[in-house]
Motif scaffolding. Structure first.
Motif, PDB file in Angstrom:
ATOM      1  N   SER A 266       0.789  -1.232   0.000  1.00 38.02           N
ATOM      2  CA  SER A 266       0.000   0.000   0.000  1.00 38.02           C
ATOM      3  C   SER A 266       0.820   1.279   0.000  1.00 38.02           C
ATOM      4  O   SER A 266       0.293   2.351  -0.283  1.00 38.02           O
ATOM      5  CB  SER A 266      -0.940   0.006   1.218  1.00 38.02           C
ATOM      6  N   CYS A 267       2.095   1.187   0.308  1.00 42.31           N
ATOM      7  CA  CYS A 267       2.952   2.376   0.365  1.00 42.31           C
ATOM      8  C   CYS A 267       3.352   2.829  -1.038  1.00 42.31           C
ATOM      9  O   CYS A 267       3.804   2.009  -1.844  1.00 42.31           O
ATOM     10  CB  CYS A 267       4.199   2.070   1.191  1.00 42.31           C
TER      11      CYS A 267
ATOM     12  N   ASP B 160       6.977   1.928  -1.549  1.00 45.81           N
ATOM     13  CA  ASP B 160       7.365   0.577  -1.124  1.00 45.81           C
ATOM     14  C   ASP B 160       8.370   0.611   0.028  1.00 45.81           C
ATOM     15  O   ASP B 160       9.406  -0.071   0.011  1.00 45.81           O
ATOM     16  CB  ASP B 160       7.963  -0.211  -2.303  1.00 45.81           C
TER      17      ASP B 160
ATOM     18  N   HIS C 249       8.076  -0.559   3.012  1.00 42.53           N
ATOM     19  CA  HIS C 249       8.157  -1.825   3.742  1.00 42.53           C
ATOM     20  C   HIS C 249       8.200  -2.980   2.754  1.00 42.53           C
ATOM     21  O   HIS C 249       7.427  -3.036   1.800  1.00 42.53           O
ATOM     22  CB  HIS C 249       6.952  -1.998   4.668  1.00 42.53           C
TER      23      HIS C 249
ATOM     24  N   CYS D 292      10.959   6.447   2.956  1.00 44.87           N
ATOM     25  CA  CYS D 292       9.730   6.824   3.654  1.00 44.87           C
ATOM     26  C   CYS D 292       9.800   8.272   4.118  1.00 44.87           C
ATOM     27  O   CYS D 292       8.862   9.044   3.915  1.00 44.87           O
ATOM     28  CB  CYS D 292       9.508   5.891   4.838  1.00 44.87           C
TER      29      CYS D 292
ATOM     30  N   HIS E 291       9.490  10.780   1.309  1.00 44.49           N
ATOM     31  CA  HIS E 291       8.125  10.835   0.778  1.00 44.49           C
ATOM     32  C   HIS E 291       7.197  11.604   1.718  1.00 44.49           C
ATOM     33  O   HIS E 291       6.428  12.467   1.267  1.00 44.49           O
ATOM     34  CB  HIS E 291       7.593   9.413   0.575  1.00 44.49           C
TER      35      HIS E 291
ATOM     36  N   CYS F 211      -0.036  10.597   3.906  1.00 42.39           N
ATOM     37  CA  CYS F 211       0.630   9.833   4.964  1.00 42.39           C
ATOM     38  C   CYS F 211       0.844  10.706   6.195  1.00 42.39           C
ATOM     39  O   CYS F 211       0.637  10.270   7.332  1.00 42.39           O
ATOM     40  CB  CYS F 211       1.964   9.303   4.468  1.00 42.39           C
TER      41      CYS F 211
ATOM     42  N   CYS G  57       0.444   6.106   8.316  1.00 44.12           N
ATOM     43  CA  CYS G  57       1.096   5.178   7.391  1.00 44.12           C
ATOM     44  C   CYS G  57       0.071   4.354   6.626  1.00 44.12           C
ATOM     45  O   CYS G  57      -0.787   3.691   7.225  1.00 44.12           O
ATOM     46  CB  CYS G  57       2.034   4.260   8.179  1.00 44.12           C
TER      47      CYS G  57
ATOM     48  N   ASP H  24       0.556   1.683   4.790  1.00 42.70           N
ATOM     49  CA  ASP H  24       0.761   0.252   4.996  1.00 42.70           C
ATOM     50  C   ASP H  24       0.124  -0.202   6.301  1.00 42.70           C
ATOM     51  O   ASP H  24      -0.542  -1.241   6.359  1.00 42.70           O
ATOM     52  CB  ASP H  24       2.260  -0.066   5.015  1.00 42.70           C
TER      53      ASP H  24
END
Length: 237
Positions: free
Chosen positions: A171-172, A175, A177, A187, A190, A199, A204, A206
């Motif tokens: 879902s990120c 990516d 994770h 992360c 972003h 986010c 988050c 994810d």
């Protein structure tokens, strides 16, 4: 000096009752082995037992908000400060030393938590709880100079082992994770960018994609507080 006048046998129940006044819960504990590293207890000698303190979902959130309204806006880490004050008051009453995950030198909170509750990490690194999913936290611990009788963990089924689709890894937008671990830099860049506003303000993606424990999901403003701390952004809390 402890103000508590009860017996060791009833200690966990009395502590759980005191913590509930702050929206916190007792999250298991154990007696240290004689041959393992032990942090100092209240007396300065190696602690004998540890009890973990935390939250389930956002049970602590209204208590924190009420506290926040009466404190200076200049507190650098208000949630940590609230935790220290709330857990510290309980520790003082029961004759324990309060410690937090942010204390230096860092204490092995995740290892303690896995031992106390029998949990295992999710692909995101957060421990997966059979009821709360990823929506829980450990806010501190109480270190005792005496043995504390507490039930052993029930070793719950690890829900991540039963999850086929692993939406938490899909879902990120960057990516962050994966099976290889957490791409911290990707992360952070972003979340700090204009494209990461969802986010930063909603949490988050994810973590929110995990299907377990959705009834305990943190409200958006609590998730925003955590994300702002991660991103180093200024938030009005």
């Amino acid at each position: 000096m402890s103000e508590w006048g009860g017996t060791g046998e009833g200690l966990p129940g009395e502590i759980a009752s005191a913590l509930s006044g702050h929206g916190l819960i007792l999250r298991g504990g154990f007696v240290f082995g004689e041959d393992e590293a032990r942090p100092q207890g209240l007396s300065g000698a190696p602690a004998t037992a540890v009890l973990l303190v935390g939250q389930a979902g956002a049970t602590h959130w209204p208590h924190f908000l009420r506290w926040r309204q009466s404190r200076s806006r200049e507190i650098a880490d208000p949630l940590d400060s609230w935790s220290r004050e709330a857990i510290g008051a309980v520790a003082e009453f029961f004759g324990a030393r309060a410690v937090l995950p942010s204390d230096r030198p860092y204490l092995p909170f995740q290892q303690w938590a896995m031992r106390a509750e029998g949990l295992k990490p999710s692909p995101l690194g957060i421990l997966m709880h059979p009821d709360y999913g990823l929506w829980h936290a450990y806010r501190g611990a109480l270190l005792f100079d005496v043995e504390v009788a507490i039930e052993a963990p029930r070793n719950p089924i690890h829900l991540c082992d039963l999850c086929v689709g692993k939406p938490c890894l899909r879902s990120c937008p960057v990516d962050a994770h994966s099976e290889a671990g957490f791409a911290y830099g990707d992360c952070l860049r972003h979340v700090r960018s204009p494209s990461g506003n969802a986010c930063l303000t909603g949490g988050c993606l994810d973590r929110n994609a995990c299907p377990h424990g959705q009834g305990h999901r943190y409200p958006a403003e609590l998730q925003a507080l955590h994300m702002a701390a991660f991103a180093g952004a200024a938030e009005e809390f």
